[in-house]
Design a protein around this motif. Structure first.
Motif, PDB file in Angstrom:
ATOM      1  N   ARG A   1       0.847  -1.194   0.000  1.00 34.24           N
ATOM      2  CA  ARG A   1       0.000   0.000   0.000  1.00 34.24           C
ATOM      3  C   ARG A   1       0.878   1.238   0.000  1.00 34.24           C
ATOM      4  O   ARG A   1       1.796   1.355   0.821  1.00 34.24           O
ATOM      5  CB  ARG A   1      -0.907   0.028   1.231  1.00 34.24           C
ATOM      6  CG  ARG A   1      -1.851   1.233   1.244  1.00 34.24           C
ATOM      7  CD  ARG A   1      -2.711   1.267   2.500  1.00 34.24           C
ATOM      8  NE  ARG A   1      -3.488   0.051   2.681  1.00 34.24           N
ATOM      9  CZ  ARG A   1      -4.613  -0.225   2.039  1.00 34.24           C
ATOM     10  NH1 ARG A   1      -5.108   0.646   1.165  1.00 34.24           N
ATOM     11  NH2 ARG A   1      -5.255  -1.345   2.272  1.00 34.24           N
ATOM     12  N   LEU A   2       0.645   2.140  -0.910  1.00 30.39           N
ATOM     13  CA  LEU A   2       1.356   3.416  -0.976  1.00 30.39           C
ATOM     14  C   LEU A   2       0.431   4.519  -0.477  1.00 30.39           C
ATOM     15  O   LEU A   2      -0.664   4.695  -1.001  1.00 30.39           O
ATOM     16  CB  LEU A   2       1.796   3.722  -2.415  1.00 30.39           C
ATOM     17  CG  LEU A   2       2.510   5.053  -2.648  1.00 30.39           C
ATOM     18  CD1 LEU A   2       3.828   5.107  -1.891  1.00 30.39           C
ATOM     19  CD2 LEU A   2       2.720   5.312  -4.132  1.00 30.39           C
ATOM     20  N   LEU A   3       0.864   5.222   0.550  1.00 26.82           N
ATOM     21  CA  LEU A   3       0.098   6.352   1.096  1.00 26.82           C
ATOM     22  C   LEU A   3       0.882   7.627   0.830  1.00 26.82           C
ATOM     23  O   LEU A   3       2.039   7.748   1.253  1.00 26.82           O
ATOM     24  CB  LEU A   3      -0.112   6.184   2.603  1.00 26.82           C
ATOM     25  CG  LEU A   3      -1.021   5.039   3.047  1.00 26.82           C
ATOM     26  CD1 LEU A   3      -1.052   4.956   4.569  1.00 26.82           C
ATOM     27  CD2 LEU A   3      -2.432   5.249   2.503  1.00 26.82           C
ATOM     28  N   VAL A   4       0.274   8.554   0.143  1.00 27.75           N
ATOM     29  CA  VAL A   4       0.926   9.813  -0.206  1.00 27.75           C
ATOM     30  C   VAL A   4       0.231  10.927   0.546  1.00 27.75           C
ATOM     31  O   VAL A   4      -0.972  11.159   0.375  1.00 27.75           O
ATOM     32  CB  VAL A   4       0.868  10.079  -1.720  1.00 27.75           C
ATOM     33  CG1 VAL A   4       1.627  11.368  -2.063  1.00 27.75           C
ATOM     34  CG2 VAL A   4       1.407   8.897  -2.499  1.00 27.75           C
ATOM     35  N   SER A   5       0.986  11.626   1.374  1.00 24.66           N
ATOM     36  CA  SER A   5       0.398  12.728   2.137  1.00 24.66           C
ATOM     37  C   SER A   5       0.814  14.060   1.530  1.00 24.66           C
ATOM     38  O   SER A   5       1.936  14.195   1.043  1.00 24.66           O
ATOM     39  CB  SER A   5       0.797  12.655   3.602  1.00 24.66           C
ATOM     40  OG  SER A   5       2.173  12.485   3.722  1.00 24.66           O
ATOM     41  N   PRO A   6      -0.113  15.025   1.557  1.00 22.87           N
ATOM     42  CA  PRO A   6       0.160  16.330   0.939  1.00 22.87           C
ATOM     43  C   PRO A   6       1.260  17.100   1.670  1.00 22.87           C
ATOM     44  O   PRO A   6       1.510  16.866   2.838  1.00 22.87           O
ATOM     45  CB  PRO A   6      -1.171  17.087   1.039  1.00 22.87           C
ATOM     46  CG  PRO A   6      -2.174  16.086   1.461  1.00 22.87           C
ATOM     47  CD  PRO A   6      -1.466  14.932   2.089  1.00 22.87           C
TER      48      PRO A   6
END
Lengths: 119, 112
Positions: B107-112
């Motif tokens: 799972r790839l989680l990209v936060s701003p």
């Protein structure tokens, strides 16, 4: 048309019900697949049809019955399911059934899936 | 950072960073590999592929590297965006078999 369309998107059924999942593609693909996907897991192959003939059955219980009426349609008939059968059921198609060749003919195009809940 | 355990391995990055997602495949005879992206509520979507006679292939913002010596694939995403948040699966094509084998996923989680 570059899509695989699955219906219904969501299905809730009791253990004594009979229901069907449907899949359609108009890309001229001659191989069609059913996968089962549990949460946080990769898709698991269930069945493969090649030129409307069942080519692979991954030892799936008989309460799941696939059908390929023509080259564009694939059904999965469900009967007497168990709660552990609750999952996302994915249909996919490819240009043809791969035989190990390193070719994009083997690339699967997936539908969005049918989320099944068995009560 | 990356966490591996009973849950789906997760890679958390900041928007704009480069991401590297790794995959160990099982069969040294596999001749073709595909990366799929699966967003929430959707089916897996093809991203990029590579044949076993190559060690690198580039697409738009994505690069796949293949190391056959250690049976390892990686997917590099440049300038990661929030829309890249998804689960990524590698899949290998086994000669003589008529199916793709999927890896466990990251799972790839990209936060701003």
């Amino acid at each position: 048309d570059t899509e695989v369309t699955q219906t219904p998107k969501h299905l809730v059924m009791g253990m004594t019900n009979k229901k069907s999942l449907k899949c359609e593609q108009h890309m001229g693909h001659r191989a069609m697949y059913w996968y089962k996907q549990k949460a946080k897991k990769p898709p698991e192959l269930m069945f493969v049809y090649s030129y409307e003939k069942l080519s692979i059955n991954e030892s799936v219980p008989s309460r799941f019955s696939p059908e390929c009426p023509n080259s564009s349609l694939l059904n999965l008939h469900l009967h007497a399911l168990q709660p552990e059968d609750s999952a996302l059921y994915l249909c996919a198609s490819s240009l043809r059934l791969g035989t190990g060749g390193a070719t994009r003919a083997n690339v699967l195009t997936f539908g969005a899936g049918s989320r099944l809940t068995v009560l | 950072g990356e966490s591996v355990g009973l849950h789906l391995p997760t890679l958390s990055v900041q928007e704009g960073d480069n991401s590297i997602i790794n995959c160990a495949y099982s069969n040294s005879a596999s001749d073709y590999f595909i990366w799929y992206k699966q967003e929430s509520g959707k089916g897996p979507q093809f991203i990029i592929d590579i044949r076993s006679n190559m060690d690198k292939r580039q697409g738009q913002r994505v690069t796949v590297l293949l190391n056959k010596t250690v049976k390892h694939l990686s997917l590099q995403i440049a300038a990661t965006q929030p829309g890249d948040s998804a689960v990524y699966f590698c899949a290998e094509n086994l000669p003589g078999f008529q199916k793709l084998v999927f890896g466990t996923g990251t799972r790839l989680l990209v936060s701003p």
